[in-house]
Each structure stands twice: as C-alpha cells, then as structure tokens.
Design an enzyme around this catalytic site. Structure first.
Site, PDB file in Angstrom:
ATOM      1  CE  LYS A  45      -8.076  -2.570   5.255  1.00 60.34           C
ATOM      2  NZ  LYS A  45      -8.337  -3.761   4.455  1.00 60.34           N
ATOM      3  CD1 TRP A  74      -1.900  -2.286   1.911  1.00 62.18           C
ATOM      4  CD2 TRP A  74      -2.877  -1.468   0.070  1.00 62.18           C
ATOM      5  NE1 TRP A  74      -2.844  -3.190   1.485  1.00 62.18           N
ATOM      6  CE2 TRP A  74      -3.453  -2.722   0.365  1.00 62.18           C
ATOM      7  CE3 TRP A  74      -3.325  -0.765  -1.059  1.00 62.18           C
ATOM      8  CZ2 TRP A  74      -4.454  -3.293  -0.428  1.00 62.18           C
ATOM      9  CZ3 TRP A  74      -4.326  -1.325  -1.838  1.00 62.18           C
ATOM     10  CH2 TRP A  74      -4.881  -2.561  -1.527  1.00 62.18           C
ATOM     11  CG  ASP A 119      -3.044   3.937   4.275  1.00 64.66           C
ATOM     12  OD1 ASP A 119      -4.078   3.746   4.947  1.00 64.66           O
ATOM     13  OD2 ASP A 119      -2.773   3.278   3.242  1.00 64.66           O
TER      14      ASP A 119
HETATM   15  C1  PLP Z   1      -3.152   0.022   4.517  1.00 71.26           C
HETATM   16  C2  PLP Z   1      -4.102   0.064   3.361  1.00 71.26           C
HETATM   17  N1  PLP Z   1      -4.133   1.168   2.583  1.00 71.26           N
HETATM   18  C3  PLP Z   1      -4.971   1.259   1.539  1.00 71.26           C
HETATM   19  C4  PLP Z   1      -5.832   0.243   1.206  1.00 71.26           C
HETATM   20  C5  PLP Z   1      -6.740   0.385   0.018  1.00 71.26           C
HETATM   21  O1  PLP Z   1      -8.013   0.609   0.473  1.00 71.26           O
HETATM   22  P1  PLP Z   1      -9.254   0.740  -0.516  1.00 71.26           P
HETATM   23  O2  PLP Z   1      -9.515  -0.633  -1.049  1.00 71.26           O
HETATM   24  O3  PLP Z   1     -10.328   1.251   0.381  1.00 71.26           O
HETATM   25  O4  PLP Z   1      -8.899   1.689  -1.589  1.00 71.26           O
HETATM   26  C6  PLP Z   1      -5.852  -0.923   1.989  1.00 71.26           C
HETATM   27  C7  PLP Z   1      -6.762  -2.024   1.675  1.00 71.26           C
HETATM   28  O5  PLP Z   1      -6.742  -3.074   2.253  1.00 71.26           O
HETATM   29  C8  PLP Z   1      -4.954  -0.996   3.098  1.00 71.26           C
HETATM   30  O6  PLP Z   1      -4.931  -2.090   3.866  1.00 71.26           O
END
Ligand code: PLP
Length: 355
Positions: free
Chosen positions: A191, A100, A167
């Site tokens: 989550k 991510w 994030d």
């Molecule tokens: C740490 C992290 N950032 C970003 C995301 C992406 O999230 P989204 O699917 O809501 O765009 C996730 C998805 O699991 C994540 O775990």
C-alpha cells in the site's frame, strides 16, 4: 488519464514504476535483469542495505529496533507475532477494530490467550473504541492503526505500560509518530511502501527470546535479524521496489512532508462528502481514516450510476469492500492531490446532474 484509488496493491509513484521497469530489463547497466540477480551478490546486498537504512532513517529508529523484510504478507504476522512473544498461558491484549484485527486475534488463540480489551464490532466498526483498560500482565497490546476495510484510524496511539504491537499495513509512513515506542510494527508493503510480496517488520530486539516455546527456524525473528533478512531467498524484486519508494519519500521530505500532503488530500475529500447532498461518510468524524476514505450515498440506487460515471471519468478502484458497501477511496502516499481534486469534481458534477 486513470486515477487509481485501489486499496492495495495500489498506486506507487510514477518514477518508481519507471525505474522498476528499467531494472527488469537492465539493472544499473549490469546487463542483467533485477529478476535474475542472485540474492547473495554484492549488487543485491547493496539494495537490501539501502532499503533497510532508508526505513530506519525515515522512521527515525533507535539501535534497539531492527528492520526486517520478510515473506508471507501481513497475514503471516498475525501468527508470527504471538508465536514469538507468547507462551501458551500468556495473556495478550487486542483491540478489535475491524476485519484485520479480528483475524489477528483468531491466530493469537493458537499460541496464547488473547483478550479483547475493546471492540467496535457492536457499532459495525464505525468508530475507534475510546474507554478501555489494558491489563498490566498482558505481554503486549495489539492495535491495527488503520482499518483498511471500514476506513477508521487511531488518530492517537493509546499509551499503555504494555509492549505495543501494531499492524500498520495501510498507514505506515503516512504520518509522524514515535515509531520507537512500539515493540513491533508490521506492514504488508503493497500500500504505502512497494510491491506486493514483502512484509516490513520493525522489532525491538529486547522483546525477543523471552518465551519457552520452540519456534520453527524460519518463523523466529532472531534468525532473520542475524541473517539480515537473508535467512532464505528474499523477495528480491519486491525489496527493490520498496527501496525505490523509500528513496522517493526521502527526496520528498520524509514522513512530515507526506503527512501534510495526506492531510490535505483527506480534508479535501471529506469536506466534499460532508458538503455534497448526495453523499455521506460512514465513520465517526474524529476517527476517519486519512488513507481509506469510506462513504455511501443517501440514495443507494444512485451508487451504481455514480460508479459508472466515475469510471467514465478515469476514476477507478472506488467500489467499497463488500462488507462496508458504498465507496472507498484509498489515498495512500503516492496518490497525487490532483487525482483527489478530480474525484471531488466528479462528485460535484454528478450531484449537479442528479438534483
Ligand atoms: C490492516 C491490514 N492488515 C493486514 C492485511 C493483510 O495483508 P496481506 O494480504 O499482505 O496478508 C491487510 C490487507 O489489506 C490490511 O489492510
């Protein structure tokens, strides 16, 4: 009984499921479903106001920090953050601690000059980088506080003179920290906070409005602040589910109370992984995530049989991400301690049968 260890969308408190289900049929005895409520009605305005107020209270935010409920998932924030905070020639520091983070870095390249100041890539993201420096002129320093796929977590938030951006998609509200020390925090709700379809953004309004770029209306945080997250139609149901989960967390005693439970759950499972002769953890002990516990088996031929054995015992969602293999048990806020105890017993029983 099913024990859902999925990484997200994931388990929410049972009472939230029940209340959300009831609201779909008849919201607060209005005779209307929550799904057919106009977002400009006073009925929904009250939901938005309460969700915002609860988040502010649970995070103990000061008046500089605004709470937004936006669309697009955390992935939209990978680009919305640099779009709002960087001009083309501006440097932004990024830590690369997993999939991510890498995605966030890729998007930042479209708007400025991201500089990767530390990376766990060389050791396959099995630890959190320790020795690094962040350039003073970086407009911000971005970290992913919990790495959902690899199962590592910043146990200490680095202190720098830069604006901190985080994030927190997979560990928001799971542990106490000084949320006011961040310039901006974002998290997909699916989550720890609610249903998929809404993004939480906490932003210090003082970091906005400092760049020359024209920002599309819907992407400019200032417009969302001005309109109270109602610049356009918000994800009404997803915001409602957030409000219910935040109410649940408050009733439980807030972030410090859930942190104790989360520590207990994580300790229980990591202790078993370390003690059980069939299993081993994949992340450096001091960087292990308390939200996503990743582990493998010494004998990989046993992984498929263990997965099936776990399923027969009501344990679902523990198959590891395809990038890290093995297993991943996600222990988000709503995961009861009892379910972790069941998982541990299943691991012990499997070990007894295979020694
Ligand atoms: C740490 C992290 N950032 C970003 C995301 C992406 O999230 P989204 O699917 O809501 O765009 C996730 C998805 O699991 C994540 O775990």
């Amino acid at each position: 009984m099913v024990h859902n260890f999925n990484a997200g969308p994931s388990i929410l408190p049972k009472e939230v499921f029940e209340q959300a289900a009831a609201a779909v049929l008849n919201y607060n005895n209005t005779g209307l479903s929550i799904l057919e409520l106009g977002h400009r009605t006073s009925t929904f305005q009250a939901v938005m106001d309460e969700a915002r107020a609860l988040l502010k209270e649970l995070m103990q935010l000061d008046d500089d920090h605004e709470v937004l409920f936006l669309h697009g998932g955390a992935s939209t924030q990978f680009m919305q953050v640099p779009m709002n905070l960087l001009d083309e020639k501006d440097i932004a520091a990024y830590s690369d601690t997993g999939v991510w983070s890498s995605k966030a870095i890729k998007e930042a390249k479209l708007f400025g000059k991201p500089e990767v100041v530390c990376s766990g890539k060389e050791n396959n993201y099995t630890s959190i980088p320790k020795d690094f420096a962040v350039p003073n002129d970086a407009k911000y320093f971005h970290i992913t506080t919990n790495n959902t796929i690899y199962g590592s977590q910043w146990q200490k938030i680095p202190v720098t003179s830069n604006v901190m951006i985080a994030d927190m998609s997979s560990d928001i509200l799971s542990r106490s920290m000084d949320f006011n020390s961040f310039g901006l925090i974002y998290a997909g709700a699916q989550k720890n906070i609610g249903a998929a379809g809404v993004n939480i953004v906490v932003v210090n309004k003082n970091i906005l409005g400092k760049i020359k770029r024209n920002i599309p209306t819907i992407m400019d945080y200032r417009n969302h602040i001005k309109e109270g997250s109602m610049l356009n139609t918000p994800p009404v149901f997803a915001v409602y589910v957030c409000m219910l989960t935040l109410r649940w967390l408050k009733a439980l005693g807030g972030v410090t109370a859930i942190e104790k439970i989360n520590n207990e759950k994580a300790n229980l499972l990591y202790n078993e992984i370390d003690a059980n002769p069939l299993f081993k953890g994949t992340i450096a002990a001091e960087d292990r995530s308390k939200m996503n516990v990743c582990f493998v088996m010494h004998n990989s031929d046993l992984e498929e049989p263990f997965l099936n054995f776990a399923k027969e015992n009501g344990i679902i969602g523990i198959k590891g991400h395809r990038l890290s293999g093995g297993f991943r048990a996600s222990l988000y806020n709503a995961m009861p301690l009892h379910s972790v105890q069941v998982l541990v017993e299943v691991m012990q029983e499997f070990a007894r049968q295979h020694q």
